[in-house]
Design a protein around this motif. Structure first.
Motif, PDB file in Angstrom:
ATOM      1  N   ASP A  88       5.304   1.098  -4.470  1.00  0.00           N
ATOM      2  CA  ASP A  88       4.703   1.711  -5.647  1.00  0.00           C
ATOM      3  C   ASP A  88       4.309   3.140  -5.302  1.00  0.00           C
ATOM      4  OD1 ASP A  88       2.043   2.404  -7.244  1.00  0.00           O
ATOM      5  OD2 ASP A  88       3.210   0.979  -8.442  1.00  0.00           O
ATOM      6  N   ALA A 115       5.663  -0.212   3.571  1.00  0.00           N
ATOM      7  CA  ALA A 115       4.883   0.063   2.367  1.00  0.00           C
ATOM      8  C   ALA A 115       3.389   0.039   2.667  1.00  0.00           C
ATOM      9  CB  ALA A 115       5.227  -0.957   1.283  1.00  0.00           C
ATOM     10  N   ARG A 116       2.951  -0.920   3.468  1.00  0.00           N
ATOM     11  CA  ARG A 116       1.524  -1.011   3.813  1.00  0.00           C
ATOM     12  C   ARG A 116       1.076   0.195   4.628  1.00  0.00           C
ATOM     13  NH1 ARG A 116       1.124  -7.460   5.463  1.00  0.00           N
ATOM     14  NH2 ARG A 116       1.171  -8.278   3.322  1.00  0.00           N
ATOM     15  N   GLU A 153       0.599   3.014   2.156  1.00  0.00           N
ATOM     16  CA  GLU A 153      -0.586   2.821   1.321  1.00  0.00           C
ATOM     17  C   GLU A 153      -1.875   3.101   2.088  1.00  0.00           C
ATOM     18  OE1 GLU A 153      -0.430  -1.090  -0.271  1.00  0.00           O
ATOM     19  OE2 GLU A 153       1.421  -0.767  -1.402  1.00  0.00           O
ATOM     20  N   SER A 154      -1.911   2.723   3.354  1.00  0.00           N
ATOM     21  CA  SER A 154      -3.127   2.911   4.148  1.00  0.00           C
ATOM     22  C   SER A 154      -3.280   4.330   4.674  1.00  0.00           C
ATOM     23  CB  SER A 154      -3.127   1.934   5.329  1.00  0.00           C
ATOM     24  OG  SER A 154      -2.067   2.230   6.233  1.00  0.00           O
ATOM     25  N   LYS A 166       0.431   3.866  -5.332  1.00  0.00           N
ATOM     26  CA  LYS A 166      -0.305   3.253  -4.231  1.00  0.00           C
ATOM     27  C   LYS A 166       0.041   3.901  -2.893  1.00  0.00           C
ATOM     28  CE  LYS A 166      -0.774  -1.335  -6.334  1.00  0.00           C
ATOM     29  NZ  LYS A 166      -0.433  -2.778  -6.184  1.00  0.00           N
ATOM     30  N   CYS A 167       1.268   4.399  -2.792  1.00  0.00           N
ATOM     31  CA  CYS A 167       1.712   4.992  -1.527  1.00  0.00           C
ATOM     32  C   CYS A 167       1.336   6.466  -1.400  1.00  0.00           C
ATOM     33  CB  CYS A 167       3.226   4.824  -1.373  1.00  0.00           C
ATOM     34  SG  CYS A 167       3.744   3.095  -1.156  1.00  0.00           S
ATOM     35  N   GLY A 168       0.649   7.009  -2.409  1.00  0.00           N
ATOM     36  CA  GLY A 168       0.137   8.368  -2.297  1.00  0.00           C
ATOM     37  C   GLY A 168       1.052   9.460  -2.799  1.00  0.00           C
TER      38      GLY A 168
END
Length: 204
Positions: free
Chosen positions: A55, A21-22, A25-26, A58-60
């Motif tokens: 999400d 997930a991170r 998001e990044s 948030k994940c684009g």
């Protein structure tokens, strides 16, 4: 996503989901318009708390329906394979081929440079290359050209100069390629490009 080994498999799988997930998001991990993530847990209830981590916004992704997370229990997967094997004779062998360590890999077969005085300029079509590799059990998927471009499953069209083909991406067993490494291609097997594949350099 699954962690087949470890004392607490569910916790390790949850950590992988968090890292995944991170990365989304990044922007470190590229993705398409839609994504469906399947995660295996010994206990699905233990995995429910990570659902909120993925999400879509948030994940684009454009909307919540573009990112899905499905949690499935190990027991359910086992039951599926058992029932499928009981009703479809021979499917166990197919699963062994698809899921076993000895199955096919995506390999990169480099075309060796021509030897001294040898010219490799003749045109070759993707279909000719496919026919030349078929006896080795190799299924070409893409071509890497000398300018770095990659043609994924090229459509029928004008043949390319063999000298432009730097490598072939294909589905194959490494041992099958090695077993055919010294075989001389028969007349008409992919022209000059087939001769260039006599001793392929393989990288997974």
């Amino acid at each position: 996503l699954s962690e087949p080994e470890g004392l607490d498999r569910d916790a390790r799988t949850a950590m992988r989901l968090i890292r995944f997930a991170r990365a989304l998001e990044s922007g470190e991990l590229a993705h398409g318009a839609r994504l469906h993530v399947l995660a295996e847990f010994s206990s699905v209830a233990k995995g429910e708390h990570v659902r909120s981590l993925l999400d879509a916004g948030k994940c684009g992704f454009a909307g919540p329906d573009r990112l899905r997370l499905s949690l499935v229990s190990t027991e359910r997967i086992k039951n599926y394979f058992m029932v499928h094997s009981a009703f479809v004779p021979g499917v166990t062998t197919l699963y062994d081929e698809l899921l076993g360590e000895g199955g096919q890999d995506l390999v990169r077969v480099e075309a060796p440079p021509p030897g001294r005085g040898e010219r490799v300029n003749g045109p070759i079509a993707f279909e000719e290359l496919r026919a030349a590799l078929e006896p080795r059990g190799v299924i070409p998927m893409a071509l890497e050209l000398d300018d770095g471009a990659v043609l994924l499953n090229p459509e029928p069209g004008p043949a390319l100069a063999a000298a432009r083909i730097r490598a072939v991406y294909a589905l194959a067993r490494g041992r099958d390629l090695a077993a055919h490494g010294d075989r001389q291609p028969e007349e008409g097997e992919g022209r000059e490009a087939a001769r260039g594949e006599q001793a392929p350099r393989i990288s997974a």
